[in-house]
Design an enzyme around this catalytic site. Structure first.
Site, PDB file in Angstrom:
ATOM      1  N   LYS A 201       0.840  -1.191   0.000  1.00  0.00           N
ATOM      2  CA  LYS A 201       0.000   0.000   0.000  1.00  0.00           C
ATOM      3  C   LYS A 201       0.876   1.242   0.000  1.00  0.00           C
ATOM      4  CE  LYS A 201      -0.267   0.723   4.983  1.00  0.00           C
ATOM      5  NZ  LYS A 201      -1.063   0.851   6.182  1.00  0.00           N
ATOM      6  N   THR A 234      -9.761   4.271  11.950  1.00  0.00           N
ATOM      7  CA  THR A 234     -10.939   4.598  11.142  1.00  0.00           C
ATOM      8  C   THR A 234     -11.389   3.427  10.272  1.00  0.00           C
ATOM      9  OG1 THR A 234      -9.605   5.481   9.338  1.00  0.00           O
ATOM     10  CG2 THR A 234     -10.263   7.021  11.071  1.00  0.00           C
TER      11      THR A 234
END
Length: 326
Positions: A201, A234
């Protein structure tokens, strides 16, 4: 002959802040002690008052406080409680921090940034803490920030054994959500006898919590993938990683993390995710908006691990021996 000899025995006292009383009660129950009654309240302007209802003079004191939301308030309360124990003539003060706040700010990525994880350690030491006991730090180097003994506990045995009992190990693949968690994922592989995969990522350095997933390294097609991480805040990173695994043919995805911070849009992201199960420990309380979704969220108790470590510290034993089979 000069001086006075005493035959007094060591005394363990267990204290808790107000952040996560349920975990404190579980740990106390495992230890076979009660939580010391404490008077704590907020003044009208937000200042915190603390007073213990029992004498702590000469005692080995263990103070637990998890840095949950509102995080700054609970860190300040913990510092005040440490100071109160120091001024109450405690023999020793061991601070138990199941979730260590500001751990993600452990180094300077760019100029003019703070190293807040070091600041937290410095404040605890200045307040009077002799020892720090914590669970799954974001990075191991934080242990060196505290000027004193640090007992670093791991949730891996608890989480891995839970997953190992539920999933066919012949179909299992352990997945690291980024390069930084590969070493931890590798230990999962050793424990479960499963192969390893990695999600590559890239973060946007100017936008917090925004991640772009690029590719999956490793064989995941037709496999049950277990994503392992230290915390979920989150939920953006882990849900994007799960989507990438499904896109590469994964049969199912299970997510495990020690700390379920679960702030902001996390509740909606977890509910709408294709992940079949999210597994956390109770180092942090589960937010109310997620507490009803117990079919998708499993919470394992870290209390026995913490209690065993406290007992080893009090009895001058070995905390490391608790994890020798990792």
């Amino acid at each position: 002959m000069t001086g006075i000899k005493t035959t007094g025995e060591k005394k363990l006292m267990f204290f808790s802040g107000r952040a996560h009383p349920e975990l404190a009660e579980e740990v106390a129950q495992q230890l076979g002690v009660g939580v010391v009654p404490t008077k704590a309240f907020d003044f009208a302007n937000g200042e915190i008052y603390v007073r213990y209802q029992e004498s702590a003079r000469g005692a080995d004191c263990f103070l637990i406080q998890s840095h949950t939301a509102p995080i700054n308030k609970w860190i300040m309360e913990q510092l005040i409680m440490i100071d109160a124990l120091k001024r109450a003539s405690a023999r020793s003060i061991t601070v138990i921090v199941p979730f260590y706040g500001y751990a993600r700010q452990d180094k300077k990525h760019r100029g003019r940034e703070p190293i807040s994880a070091r600041l937290i350690a410095d404040m605890m030491k200045t307040a009077g803490a002799d020892r720090l006991l914590t669970v799954d730090l974001h990075t191991d180097q934080i242990q060196g920030f505290f000027d004193g003994p640090v007992d670093h506990l791991f949730a891996l045995p608890l989480l891995a054994d839970y997953v190992g009992r539920k999933v066919d190990r012949n179909k299992l693949t352990v997945v690291s959500p980024d390069a930084g968690r590969v070493r931890v994922a590798d230990r999962w592989c050793d424990r479960l006898g499963a192969p390893l995969a990695i999600v590559h990522k890239r973060r946007d350095k100017d936008v917090a919590n925004q991640v772009t997933v690029h590719e999956v390294v490793g064989e995941v097609k037709g496999r049950v993938c277990v994503l392992v991480d230290d915390m979920i805040d989150t939920g953006g990173t882990i849900c994007a990683a799960a989507d990438a695994l499904f896109a590469h043919g994964a049969e199912d995805v299970i997510v495990t993390a020690t700390h379920g911070v679960l702030s902001g849009p996390a509740a909606d992201r977890l509910k709408n995710s294709r992940v079949s199960e999210f597994v956390f420990t109770n180092t942090l309380p589960t937010p109310g908006e997620l507490s009803g979704d117990l079919d998708k969220i499993s919470v394992l108790s870290i209390a026995p691990t913490i209690a065993n470590a406290v007992r080893e510290v009090f009895e001058d034993g070995s905390v490391t021996s608790l994890f020798d089979d990792q």
